[in-house]
Scaffold this active site. Structure first.
Site, PDB file in Angstrom:
ATOM      1  CB  SER A 258      44.207 131.084 -17.327  1.00 34.41           C
ATOM      2  OG  SER A 258      44.414 130.453 -18.572  1.00 34.41           O
ATOM      3  CE  LYS A 259      46.458 139.196 -20.575  1.00 37.28           C
ATOM      4  NZ  LYS A 259      47.074 138.650 -21.749  1.00 37.28           N
ATOM      5  NE  ARG A 260      49.856 130.239 -19.532  1.00 36.45           N
ATOM      6  CZ  ARG A 260      49.690 129.145 -18.794  1.00 36.45           C
ATOM      7  NH1 ARG A 260      49.366 128.000 -19.362  1.00 36.45           N
ATOM      8  NH2 ARG A 260      49.845 129.193 -17.495  1.00 36.45           N
ATOM      9  N   GLY A 262      42.467 132.507 -22.713  1.00 39.60           N
ATOM     10  CA  GLY A 262      41.770 133.532 -23.498  1.00 39.60           C
ATOM     11  C   GLY A 262      42.599 133.965 -24.693  1.00 39.60           C
ATOM     12  CG  ASP A 263      46.255 136.156 -24.164  1.00 43.56           C
ATOM     13  OD1 ASP A 263      45.288 136.950 -24.231  1.00 43.56           O
ATOM     14  OD2 ASP A 263      47.249 136.339 -23.430  1.00 43.56           O
TER      15      ASP A 263
END
Ligand code: GLU
Length: 490
Positions: A258-260, A262-263
């Protein structure tokens, strides 16, 4: 002739999973000398995000996997945006209504919400189906007159009429035969109140009309396959082949990437920048490396993992697609980038990424290729160029504390003055011979010479191959840096 399509919804940027789907479609098309189509599935206008269609085009362009037919280029089977195909869907929904495979439903959202709450109270999932459709307001439960009056008002959806207790058999190239009983399915909405088709309906109609031979998409669409199969059957159309690609998991293997995640863990999930999020491009990845890594998410490449796009086109093999989730590994992605960067010739690297080398060119002039050849071996990301080129451009400002500690036992002033003599009197290529000889005479190891010289020139014990580096920067610069270390450290 194989025809495949990538069918994103423009609801945001392309993420790693979407790019992998696009890539596998592209590779499949090339492998079979077929056609790769981009179809924009924008029937849900509420979820449409400004700029995402352009973003998808640009990302595919950056990755060099461009469609043969798409909304911009056009093609024989356009339009390639679903929102421009409304008349086509209207015509095909009529066909299903008249052959009894679909029906009108007039239930309001409130009525459906009540039914859903009631089903949940009884601890079941709400399903509009053969089981209960007679309890709702639709053209199967109401009289013809009542139905016609409601149809006239235009306040209806169209639902697929799923016959009860049928064996629905589908086939997936990765997973084999998938069977479900139609009692598990529901009478899916095919056409919404605003006359827009739903994903299922538009997708099947378009795949048929665009003569798609193989549907390649993410595993999240596998549960929709029985509904799609029923739609093909309802029209009396032959279905294409299906291939559902495994999920992409986050590095821990627990849950979807998920982007989360990745961040949180410092890796991009988009090919290119999107709003505030930077992409692989901005993080110093080169496109051929990025897609080479993306290809490994679900496809076991075998022994040789570093492949060009052409090589991937030739070796792509459905049989090598795995069923299980593919775990994303950012370190591996970087390693693949490093291998591709190392494989570029100096000339290619300079031509393609010219701005990165401007300062270096000014500093080393004709020695540019020699410098780049030394830098290239040390690059993981393009963004490392600045750091790696620094020792060719600037004298070290500070010395790395750890490195100084490691050379603390060396008599820098003695080793330094011997080195100065050696550099002044010898060709740089002969410097090693000098160090060896002088070392024997003065009981100094070759390592001590090299370390002092390296710290003097680079500022630390890391950096490119030393003697070739000195050859590029030349004697004067080397001596200047050496003198500075001697004056600062002795
Ligand atoms: N529009 C769907 C998506 O956004 C396409 C699914 C399919 O390929 O059938 O992923």
């Amino acid at each position: 002739m194989e025809r495949v399509r990538f069918a994103p919804s423009p609801t945001g940027p392309l993420h790693i999973g979407g790019l992998r789907t696009a890539l596998f479609n592209y590779l499949y098309a090339k492998k079979h000398k077929g056609v790769f189509i981009l179809r924009v599935e924008d029937t849900d206008q509420n979820r449409k995000v400004e700029g995402s269609e352009e973003y998808i085009h640009k990302s595919l362009e950056w990755c060099n996997i461009q469609p043969d037919e798409d909304p911009f280029k056009g093609g024989e089977y356009g339009p390639y945006r679903q929102n421009e195909r409304k008349e086509i869907y209207a015509q095909y929904i009529k066909a299903l209504l008249s052959n009894g495979k679909a029906y009108y439903a007039f239930d309001s959202n409130d009525e459906l919400a009540i039914a859903r709450t009631e089903a949940e109270r009884l601890k079941g999932a709400f399903k509009y189906s053969a089981d209960n459709r007679k309890e709702f307001r639709n053209s199967l439960s109401l009289s013809t007159d009542e139905s016609e009056a409601l149809i006239e008002k235009g306040d209806y959806v169209v639902r697929l009429k799923v016959e009860p207790n049928q064996d629905v058999v589908t086939c997936d190239l990765v997973r084999g035969v998938v069977r479900v009983n139609s009692n598990e399915l529901e009478d899916k909405i095919l056409m919404k109140k605003d006359g827009m088709p739903t994903y299922h309906f538009a997708n099947v109609v378009d795949d048929h009309l665009m003569k798609i031979t193989t549907v390649i998409r993410g595993e999240e669409w596998l549960p929709s396959l029985p509904i799609h199969q029923l739609l093909y059957d309802a029209f009396g159309w032959e279905e294409p082949q299906f291939m559902h690609l495994p999920l992409i998991l986050n590095p821990s293997g627990k849950g979807k990437l998920s982007k989360r995640d990745g961040d949180k863990n410092g890796y991009p999930v988009f090919p290119m920048a999107w709003n505030e999020s930077s992409g692989y491009k901005e993080n110093g990845f080169i496109p051929e490396a990025h897609i080479n890594y993306i290809a490994q998410l679900g496809w076991s490449l075998g022994e040789k993992e570093i492949l060009s796009l052409k090589e991937m086109e030739n070796t792509f093999d459905v049989k090598a697609i795995q069923k299980g989730g593919a775990r994303f590994d950012y370190e591996k992605a970087k390693w693949v980038n490093q291998q591709h960067l190392a494989a570029l010739s100096e000339g290619e690297l300079i031509n393609r990424y010219n701005p990165y080398f401007e300062e270096l060119k000014e500093a080393v002039g004709e020695q540019l290729n020699a410098a780049v050849s030394l830098i290239k071996e040390r690059l993981v990301l393009l963004s490392d160029i600045e750091k790696e080129a620094d020792c060719f451009i600037n004298d070290p400002v500070d010395y790395d504390a750890k490195s100084l500690k490691r050379i603390a036992k060396i008599d820098i002033s003695k080793v330094g003055s011997l080195l100065k003599e050696g550099i002044t009197d010898n060709e740089i290529e002969k410097l090693k011979d000098f160090m060896q000889k002088s070392g024997e005479e003065n009981d100094i190891g070759l390592g001590a010479f090299m370390q002092v010289l390296r710290v003097a020139v680079v500022g630390s014990l890391s950096g490119p191959n030393l003697i070739p580096l000195l050859t590029v920067i030349g004697k004067d610069v080397t001596l200047r840096r050496l003198e500075r270390l001697i004056s600062v450290q002795s």
